[in-house]
Design a protein around this motif. Structure first.
Motif, short mmCIF file in Angstrom:
data_model
loop_
_atom_site.label_atom_id
_atom_site.label_comp_id
_atom_site.label_asym_id
_atom_site.label_seq_id
_atom_site.Cartn_x
_atom_site.Cartn_y
_atom_site.Cartn_z
N THR A 1 42.45 25.92 13.23
CA THR A 1 42.98 24.58 13.46
C THR A 1 44.31 24.70 14.19
O THR A 1 44.79 25.81 14.45
N ASP A 2 44.94 23.58 14.50
CA ASP A 2 46.27 23.62 15.10
C ASP A 2 47.24 24.37 14.18
O ASP A 2 48.04 25.19 14.65
N ARG B 1 46.49 28.04 14.43
CA ARG B 1 47.02 28.64 15.67
C ARG B 1 48.52 28.89 15.55
O ARG B 1 49.03 29.90 16.04
N ALA B 2 49.23 27.99 14.87
CA ALA B 2 50.67 28.20 14.65
C ALA B 2 50.90 29.42 13.76
O ALA B 2 51.79 30.24 14.03
#
Length: 159
Positions: free
Chosen positions: A115-116, A119-120
């Motif tokens: 997910t975002d 990715r972080a």
């Protein structure tokens, strides 16, 4: 220990890290398992991988000898029968925690995707001085270990 606290903060998990007199088995090292899972997904095309590919890369990334064997198989200097790949229970547990934490999702019951938030965390893990050998291996092997290649290796076929 600082790295473990940092990783715990990244994952925002409600667990603690305690020193132990003996190493814990991999399936009980939740932070390590989730971190390796995120690195596998991050190194995969589109930051997405099938369950088979996740098990394949997660198992082979753990130990120096299997990392070297995998490199040799992908370079075609040895045959795929040289690899012994296992389906690891800790991978499934790590996946369940990653999904619950919101860093990965399952698509169509076949593939996991970052997910975002995932990715972080992946970017943070890459920047941290932990799991360096695994990161190097996955960066090198991840793009070459396509779903088709892994399928052929698992069937012990030449590719």
């Amino acid at each position: 220990m600082t790295e473990a606290r940092t990783l715990r903060g990244l994952l925002r998990g409600g667990f603690t890290v305690s020193a132990r007199p003996q190493p814990l088995p991999g399936d009980l090292r939740l932070g390590w398992g989730v971190a390796l899972l995120i690195l596998v997904l991050g190194a995969s095309r589109g930051q997405r991988a099938s369950i088979q590919k996740i098990h394949f890369l997660a198992h082979l990334a753990r130990v120096k000898a299997t990392r070297e064997q995998t490199r040799a198989v992908l370079k075609r200097t040895i045959g795929p029968q040289a690899l012994s790949v296992r389906v690891e229970p800790w991978v499934n547990r790590a996946m369940a925690f990653a999904i619950a934490e919101g860093v990965a999702v399952m698509r169509d019951g076949k593939a996991a995707v970052l997910t975002d938030a995932g990715r972080a965390v992946y970017r943070d893990l890459v920047a941290m001085p932990i799991l360096d050998e695994e990161k190097t291996f996955l960066a090198e092997v991840g793009p070459r270990a396509t779903e088709k290649v892994i399928e052929q290796i698992m069937k012990m076929e030449q590719f």
